[in-house]
Design a protein around this motif. Structure first.
Motif, PDB file in Angstrom:
ATOM      1  N   GLY A  58       0.844  -1.222   0.086  1.00  0.00           N
ATOM      2  CA  GLY A  58      -0.071   0.036   0.063  1.00  0.00           C
ATOM      3  C   GLY A  58       0.826   1.133   0.001  1.00  0.00           C
ATOM      4  O   GLY A  58       0.313   2.386  -0.244  1.00  0.00           O
ATOM      5  N   ASN A  59       2.202   1.142   0.200  1.00  0.00           N
ATOM      6  CA  ASN A  59       3.067   2.227   0.461  1.00  0.00           C
ATOM      7  C   ASN A  59       3.946   2.345  -0.762  1.00  0.00           C
ATOM      8  O   ASN A  59       4.877   2.956  -0.604  1.00  0.00           O
ATOM      9  CB  ASN A  59       3.728   2.344   1.709  1.00  0.00           C
ATOM     10  N   GLN A  60       3.483   1.571  -1.868  1.00  0.00           N
ATOM     11  CA  GLN A  60       4.410   1.502  -2.991  1.00  0.00           C
ATOM     12  C   GLN A  60       5.743   0.991  -2.716  1.00  0.00           C
ATOM     13  O   GLN A  60       6.894   1.544  -3.354  1.00  0.00           O
ATOM     14  CB  GLN A  60       4.355   2.788  -3.435  1.00  0.00           C
ATOM     15  N   GLN A  61       5.891   0.029  -1.871  1.00  0.00           N
ATOM     16  CA  GLN A  61       7.199  -0.815  -1.456  1.00  0.00           C
ATOM     17  C   GLN A  61       7.105  -1.955  -1.432  1.00  0.00           C
ATOM     18  O   GLN A  61       6.012  -2.600  -1.365  1.00  0.00           O
ATOM     19  CB  GLN A  61       7.662  -0.226  -0.041  1.00  0.00           C
ATOM     20  N   ALA A  62       8.090  -2.680  -1.932  1.00  0.00           N
ATOM     21  CA  ALA A  62       8.182  -4.049  -2.551  1.00  0.00           C
ATOM     22  C   ALA A  62       7.993  -4.911  -1.312  1.00  0.00           C
ATOM     23  O   ALA A  62       8.728  -4.865  -0.218  1.00  0.00           O
ATOM     24  CB  ALA A  62       9.354  -4.221  -3.516  1.00  0.00           C
ATOM     25  N   PHE A  63       7.538  -6.178  -1.602  1.00  0.00           N
ATOM     26  CA  PHE A  63       7.627  -7.452  -0.812  1.00  0.00           C
ATOM     27  C   PHE A  63       7.461  -8.653  -1.618  1.00  0.00           C
ATOM     28  O   PHE A  63       7.092  -8.407  -2.807  1.00  0.00           O
ATOM     29  CB  PHE A  63       6.440  -7.332   0.125  1.00  0.00           C
ATOM     30  N   VAL A  64       7.860  -9.763  -1.067  1.00  0.00           N
ATOM     31  CA  VAL A  64       7.847 -11.273  -1.783  1.00  0.00           C
ATOM     32  C   VAL A  64       6.156 -11.518  -1.959  1.00  0.00           C
ATOM     33  O   VAL A  64       6.071 -11.970  -0.746  1.00  0.00           O
ATOM     34  CB  VAL A  64       9.020 -12.317  -1.223  1.00  0.00           C
ATOM     35  N   ALA A  65       5.819 -11.154  -2.871  1.00  0.00           N
ATOM     36  CA  ALA A  65       4.255 -11.812  -2.917  1.00  0.00           C
ATOM     37  C   ALA A  65       4.258 -13.305  -2.867  1.00  0.00           C
ATOM     38  O   ALA A  65       3.199 -13.941  -2.444  1.00  0.00           O
ATOM     39  CB  ALA A  65       3.611 -10.874  -4.075  1.00  0.00           C
ATOM     40  N   ASP A  66       5.043 -14.073  -4.066  1.00  0.00           N
ATOM     41  CA  ASP A  66       4.941 -15.319  -4.299  1.00  0.00           C
ATOM     42  C   ASP A  66       6.140 -15.826  -4.644  1.00  0.00           C
ATOM     43  O   ASP A  66       6.678 -15.633  -5.735  1.00  0.00           O
ATOM     44  CB  ASP A  66       3.718 -15.293  -5.537  1.00  0.00           C
ATOM     45  N   VAL A  67       6.970 -16.813  -3.852  1.00  0.00           N
ATOM     46  CA  VAL A  67       7.876 -17.229  -4.015  1.00  0.00           C
ATOM     47  C   VAL A  67       8.078 -18.325  -5.078  1.00  0.00           C
ATOM     48  O   VAL A  67       8.962 -18.508  -6.016  1.00  0.00           O
ATOM     49  CB  VAL A  67       8.574 -18.038  -2.704  1.00  0.00           C
ATOM     50  N   ALA A  68       6.715 -19.028  -5.162  1.00  0.00           N
ATOM     51  CA  ALA A  68       6.590 -19.967  -6.237  1.00  0.00           C
ATOM     52  C   ALA A  68       6.558 -19.300  -7.741  1.00  0.00           C
ATOM     53  O   ALA A  68       6.352 -20.091  -8.533  1.00  0.00           O
ATOM     54  CB  ALA A  68       5.372 -20.598  -5.829  1.00  0.00           C
ATOM     55  N   ALA A  69       6.267 -18.238  -7.930  1.00  0.00           N
ATOM     56  CA  ALA A  69       5.961 -17.454  -8.978  1.00  0.00           C
ATOM     57  C   ALA A  69       7.492 -17.691  -9.892  1.00  0.00           C
ATOM     58  O   ALA A  69       7.357 -17.030 -10.725  1.00  0.00           O
ATOM     59  CB  ALA A  69       5.593 -16.228  -8.950  1.00  0.00           C
ATOM     60  N   GLY A  70       8.523 -17.598  -9.351  1.00  0.00           N
ATOM     61  CA  GLY A  70       9.896 -17.541  -9.859  1.00  0.00           C
ATOM     62  C   GLY A  70      10.982 -18.438  -9.483  1.00  0.00           C
ATOM     63  O   GLY A  70      10.461 -19.184  -8.448  1.00  0.00           O
ATOM     64  N   THR A  71      12.374 -18.383  -9.776  1.00  0.00           N
ATOM     65  CA  THR A  71      13.235 -19.271  -9.524  1.00  0.00           C
ATOM     66  C   THR A  71      14.040 -18.830  -8.541  1.00  0.00           C
ATOM     67  O   THR A  71      13.918 -17.337  -8.336  1.00  0.00           O
ATOM     68  CB  THR A  71      13.835 -19.816 -10.630  1.00  0.00           C
ATOM     69  N   PHE A  72      14.986 -19.443  -8.075  1.00  0.00           N
ATOM     70  CA  PHE A  72      15.894 -18.843  -7.080  1.00  0.00           C
ATOM     71  C   PHE A  72      16.884 -17.807  -7.885  1.00  0.00           C
ATOM     72  O   PHE A  72      17.477 -17.082  -7.375  1.00  0.00           O
ATOM     73  CB  PHE A  72      16.612 -20.002  -6.642  1.00  0.00           C
ATOM     74  N   ARG A  73      17.067 -18.300  -9.067  1.00  0.00           N
ATOM     75  CA  ARG A  73      17.983 -17.446  -9.883  1.00  0.00           C
ATOM     76  C   ARG A  73      17.395 -16.064 -10.006  1.00  0.00           C
ATOM     77  O   ARG A  73      18.171 -14.910 -10.157  1.00  0.00           O
ATOM     78  CB  ARG A  73      18.078 -18.280 -11.450  1.00  0.00           C
ATOM     79  N   GLN A  74      16.076 -16.019 -10.055  1.00  0.00           N
ATOM     80  CA  GLN A  74      15.510 -14.603 -10.291  1.00  0.00           C
ATOM     81  C   GLN A  74      15.680 -13.968  -8.919  1.00  0.00           C
ATOM     82  O   GLN A  74      15.907 -12.536  -8.880  1.00  0.00           O
ATOM     83  CB  GLN A  74      13.985 -14.941 -10.653  1.00  0.00           C
ATOM     84  N   LEU A  75      15.634 -14.667  -7.941  1.00  0.00           N
ATOM     85  CA  LEU A  75      15.643 -14.001  -6.676  1.00  0.00           C
ATOM     86  C   LEU A  75      17.046 -13.458  -6.395  1.00  0.00           C
ATOM     87  O   LEU A  75      17.345 -12.125  -5.969  1.00  0.00           O
ATOM     88  CB  LEU A  75      15.581 -14.981  -5.517  1.00  0.00           C
TER      89      LEU A  75
END
Lengths: 743, 329
Positions: free
Chosen positions: A690-707
């Motif tokens: 809500g404050n336009q600041q990032a959080f990890v929404a869905d770990v399963a949506a990507g790879t460890f490489r992307q992280l």
């Protein structure tokens, strides 16, 4: 007991002059001894006449003739003998104007008349001197002499200025709203079919360019634009509000700067009795309610926020009974000038004030002492209570003052008149019954000195506590019970005697013929040591037999007497002093609670010091050495307490656990700079909160490489990839090594 | 009724706004650009203060940061290079009821717009001015700006720039009527938000310099500051901004500074290492130009007509004294 003392005591206690007793005689035409220096007031320079200046701020609207002349002389009078001569000539003129001030008139006119009257007998250079001083006085206005009418004229003048300023703001607000509402209607007309008609468009463009356009096509084009005219209901509402806003005679006069119409409208708001004011208020209330309603509707319409389902029921129910304090303060205030004609008038005034109406009341009191009380007599002081009673209503601005100090009260009066609520101005004029031959100005000033009519202001808008609301500073010698003055006289042996005289309430009463029988004169030949001044008597009643209280008076030939004061007058004097003590407390001159606390603290401190000294002495004796100076108890205690303070903080830091690396990926969201870097890597894995600041929404949506890539791209390094979820993901070892930097 | 009736009634229909009410489109700034942090902070401020979008106006000049008004769902004016401030002043004079924000870059404000900048400070109109200082012209692919560090190699200075960087804070603090000066760095979003909030509440010209990284053309310039919290100095004072416990835990280099002390403010403003953040100076007593000139007074049609006539009369060719005679011939 001496025969003189016996008769004096009999008078004081019984109020009777025993037959055959020569020294005590009925009071004659006497006055307080401190009045001896004031015979012809016109020859003296004092604050009156006042000049009511129109083009000025309320605080500056009351000027004294003396002040104006002094300032002008300072500006134009040359140094040396020529300057002194000019000063003398102008002061002669000032005295002449003062003699003529009772007839009123504008300063410029009275000035010219006085110059004309003095010119034939004046010395050379008179005309030039007075002309130079007149040119330096840049203000003009009505002259007011000290008398019964002074309070009404002074307060009325400032009231007019305050109303003009207050209503100018409202007039401007109304003018703005009228223009903006008219704009709404104009814009609506331009959108309507009539406004879009070819003829109307041609008229809008003007004749010079009418051949360049095809108004028929233009009209058709405009017809396709979305958004039609306003609803009939809204239009009616706006027109009704406009009609109310435009039909305000006083505001219209102010806007048009029509002085005559403004004066007429303001005159309708001035009343001479409470009943007329109440009746007028009842008549005006519906109009005020309509104005308040129209203002609210207009502002909502202009803001485009009128919400019919929300607001319609409110406005339909809105009536004169819905007016609140803020609404009442919006319109002009009524000014009621009521002569203090007794208990009934005072009750009416209090009732009017308590009703919370937009009303300012001036009550000139001409008689502060009142007629002799039934029975034993003595002053009732009935005229001094109105203002004090009004302060108990709490949300009323109250000012009590004497006419003698009105010149200094411009700011206070202006504040009271600008106060958003009822206000009372109780002013003692000195114009009623009192010491014969004493001018009203002197009587008024003396009533303040004698604490019979002390000056005070109670301003509820000053703040939430009494210390910010009460002001009693405008009294002579406010810290003392009575004001004390230097007094010099010549005794029977023609020797100069110097002393101080306190001016008490009894001193004010002594000259009043209505209370003559409460005093008995004693010539100096019969003065005795058993006679005690009233102020000393009240401070500490003498214990010895035969003591009587007295005040010092002079007769018409300025011969000095002591006047024995009856018990009834002493009771009234005592009452005045008690009332003054209450005012002192309210005005923070003496605070008995604080003084008591201070005394108790002082006693406790001294006791502690004593105890510490005794303990130190006892210890020294026990150890067989000389006693040392005792240290203050507070210092000795403070030091050991300070030391342990830092320990818990240090402990807390040491005990703080180190956070173990999390196996799940996470982001220090509060430190996110919203730079989009991680979202560019995988917008499903990373989201903004809500404050336009990032959080990890869905770990399963990507790879460890992307992280890991997101962590590397984050400019502030706040992404922590954690541990891989999929052990089969390629190049895991290398990725883990890269992720280590963000653990 | 303790408050004026229309205010009471306005409250009846007051609606709460969300962040989305102020967002318009997806920002086209490079990923990692500090402009995003400022945009997020401003949108949060609008939401937290429940500002009505139609009461907001964002004005900008030319540059990366000047795309700001495009991303706010409010009134906006993307102006011409260096002229954001005069445009904003015009908006404020005509509509003093609007909350005016100005977004300007270091080139836009400190180079081509420098004269407007100085006089805007002196005029002290009530607006919030955010200087997005990334020390380089980014939109035109890397040229030196007045705030570029000495020695910066760029398209215009292939051998490195020759001059020391200008310090916008000390310049602002040296101008007559300066009333609010603050600084933040884009990598501490909490401070960016707090500083912009304080600037918004200040009655007067609030100048906020945001030190930003340009990830494309100057990616390394602020690296040491990013990785060493000791190189950032938090200014704290009861009259300044507050910091969360979390932030205080990271940034331990803090100093008390009274924002009313302009001499100390100038000293602090001169420091680049550590870089000070927080409110440097505030003086609420400086009058606003729009108040002095009584902007926003209603203008009746008659007044507008009279003004227009007077203006048009300047261009009228008045006949000479003997004109009628010649016309007659």
């Amino acid at each position: 007991m001496d025969a003189d003392v016996k008769t004096q005591l009999a008078f004081h206690v019984l109020g009777r002059n025993p037959a055959g007793a020569v020294p005590v005689q009925a009071v004659g035409p006497v006055r307080p001894a401190l009045f001896a220096g004031f015979r012809d007031l016109a020859a003296l320079r004092y604050d009156y006449p006042l000049v009511l200046v129109s083009e000025a701020e309320p605080a500056e609207a009351i000027r004294t003739l003396r002040g104006l002349i002094d300032a002008a002389l300072q500006q134009v009078a040359p140094r040396g003998a020529a300057g002194e001569r000019m000063r003398r000539q102008v002061l002669r003129l000032e005295a002449e104007i003062r003699r003529r001030a009772a007839d009123g008139g504008r300063l410029s006119a009275v000035w010219d008349a006085a110059v004309a009257a003095l010119a034939p007998t004046a010395d050379d250079g008179f005309a030039a001197s007075v002309a130079a001083v007149r040119a330096a006085i840049t203000v003009d206005g009505e002259l007011v002499d000290c008398g019964a009418a002074a309070p009404k004229r002074v307060v009325g003048h400032i009231w007019r200025l305050v109303q003009e300023r207050k209503l100018a703001g409202l007039a401007e607000r109304v003018e703005t709203l009228v223009l903006k509402l008219a704009d709404v209607l104009l814009a609506d007309h331009a959108r309507s079919e009539a406004g879009r008609a070819p003829d109307a468009l041609a008229a809008a463009v003007g004749p010079g360019l009418s051949t360049l356009f095809d108004f028929g096509t233009m009209s058709e084009l405009l017809g396709t634009v979305s958004g039609g005219p306003v609803s009939k209901r809204r239009r009616r509402r706006i027109e009704a509000a406009l009609a109310v806003l435009e039909a305000q005679p006083l505001l219209t006069a102010l806007r048009a700067r029509d002085r005559a119409a403004e004066e007429r409208a303001l005159a309708e708001l001035v009343f001479d009795d409470c009943a007329s004011a109440l009746a007028a208020w009842r008549r005006q209330r519906p109009a005020l309610a309509a104005l308040v309603k129209a203002l609210a509707i207009a502002e909502l319409e202009i803001e485009g926020r009128y919400d019919e389902p929300e607001h319609d029921p409110f406005f339909e129910a809105f009536s004169e009974t819905s007016l609140g304090a803020a609404d009442l303060a919006l319109g002009p205030d009524m000014l009621v000038c009521v002569e203090d004609a007794g208990a009934a008038t005072r009750a009416e005034v209090l009732e009017l004030l308590a009703a919370g109406l937009p009303v300012k009341v001036v009550v000139p009191t001409h008689d502060a002492l009142g007629d002799p009380a039934p029975g034993p007599g003595g002053p009732t002081l009935a005229g001094t209570r109105l203002a004090t009673m009004a302060t108990s209503i709490d949300d009323i601005f109250v000012m009590q003052a004497s006419a003698a100090s009105l010149a200094r009260c411009g700011g206070r009066i202006g504040r009271g008149l600008a106060y958003a609520g009822p206000a009372l101005f109780s002013v003692y004029t000195g114009a009623g019954t009192g010491t014969p031959g004493v001018p009203a100005y002197l009587r008024a000033a003396a009533a303040v000195e004698a604490r019979v009519f002390p000056s005070f202001t109670y301003d509820p808008s000053g703040g939430p506590v009494l210390a910010e609301r009460w002001d009693v500073a405008d009294n002579p010698q406010p810290e003392a019970d009575w004001s004390v003055h230097h007094f010099v006289y010549e005794n029977a042996e023609q020797q100069r005697v110097v002393g101080d005289l306190a001016f008490t309430a009894a001193d004010l009463v002594v000259g009043d013929p209505r209370h003559a029988r409460q005093f008995a004169l004693v010539p100096s030949a019969h003065w005795s040591d058993t006679m005690v001044p009233v102020d000393v008597w009240l401070r500490q009643p003498p214990a010895g037999p035969g003591a009587v209280p007295y005040v010092t008076v002079v007769d018409a030939e300025n011969r000095l007497y002591r006047a024995i004061v009856s018990e009834q007058v002493m009771a009234a004097t005592r009452r005045c002093r008690e009332a003054w003590h209450r005012l002192q407390e309210l005005g923070d001159i003496h605070n008995s609670w604080a003084e008591r606390r201070s005394r108790a603290e002082q006693a406790a401190r001294e006791a502690a010091e004593r105890e510490a000294a005794e303990q130190a002495a006892a210890q020294a004796v026990a150890e067989g050495r000389m006693p040392e100076p005792a240290a203050p108890a507070a210092t000795a205690k403070a030091e050991p307490e300070a030391a342990p303070k830092s320990k818990p903080a240090a402990k807390a830091k040491a005990a703080e656990p180190e956070a173990a690396p999390s196996p799940d990926p996470w982001i220090e969201t509060p430190r996110c700079t919203s730079c989009n870097a991680c979202l560019q890597v995988n917008a499903r894995m990373f989201h903004y909160d809500g404050n336009q600041q990032a959080f990890v929404a869905d770990v399963a949506a990507g790879t460890f490489r992307q992280l890991v890539e997101a962590a590397e791209s984050c400019p502030v390094g706040i992404i922590h990839p954690g541990e891989p979820r999929n052990p089969k993901e390629p190049d895991l070892d290398a990725l883990r090594a890269r992720a280590k930097a963000f653990a | 009724m303790s408050m004026p009736m229309h205010e009471c009634l306005l409250q009846m229909v007051e609606e709460a706004h969300s962040l989305e009410d102020y967002q318009s489109g997806v920002p086209r700034w490079c990923s990692g650009c500090g402009d995003n942090a400022v945009l997020a902070a401003v949108q949060r401020l609008c939401r937290d203060e429940n500002l009505r979008p139609e009461k907001l106006a964002f004005v900008s000049g030319i540059g990366c940061a000047s795309r700001f008004p495009h991303y706010m769902r409010t009134y906006g004016f993307h102006g011409i290079h260096g002229r954001a401030l005069p445009i904003a002043e015009g908006v404020k004079m005509a509509r003093p009821d609007l909350h005016v924000f100005v977004n300007t870059g270091d080139g836009d404000c400190c180079s081509i717009g420098a004269a407007h900048w100085l006089h805007a400070i002196r005029y002290n109109m009530n607006m919030t001015v955010v200087l997005h200082d990334n020390h380089v012209y980014g939109l035109t692919k890397k040229q030196v700006s007045p705030t570029s560090p000495k020695g910066l190699r760029s398209n215009t200075t292939p051998h490195g720039s020759y001059l020391d960087a200008m310090n916008p804070l000390t310049v602002t603090l040296g101008v007559t009527n300066v009333s609010f000066v603050a600084q933040a760095v884009d990598w501490i979003p909490e401070v960016v938000h707090a500083v912009i909030k304080a600037a918004f509440h200040h009655q007067g010209f609030s100048f906020v310099r945001i030190i930003q990284r340009c990830p494309e053309f100057l990616p390394k310039m602020w690296e040491p500051w990013l990785h060493d919290p000791q190189k950032t100095l938090l200014l704290e004072h009861p009259d300044g901004i507050g910091y969360s416990a979390g932030l205080q835990k990271i940034y331990k280099n803090r100093q008390s500074h009274d924002p009313s002390d302009i001499h100390r403010a100038r000293e602090i403003a001169s420091s680049i290492d550590p870089v000070p953040v927080g409110i440097l100076f505030r003086d609420e007593s400086v009058p606003c130009y729009e108040d002095i000139r009584e902007a926003g007074k209603p203008r009746p049609i008659e007044m507008i007509k009279a003004g227009l006539e007077a203006e048009l009369d300047k261009f009228t060719v008045w006949p000479d004294a003997d004109e009628p005679a010649r016309s007659a011939v």
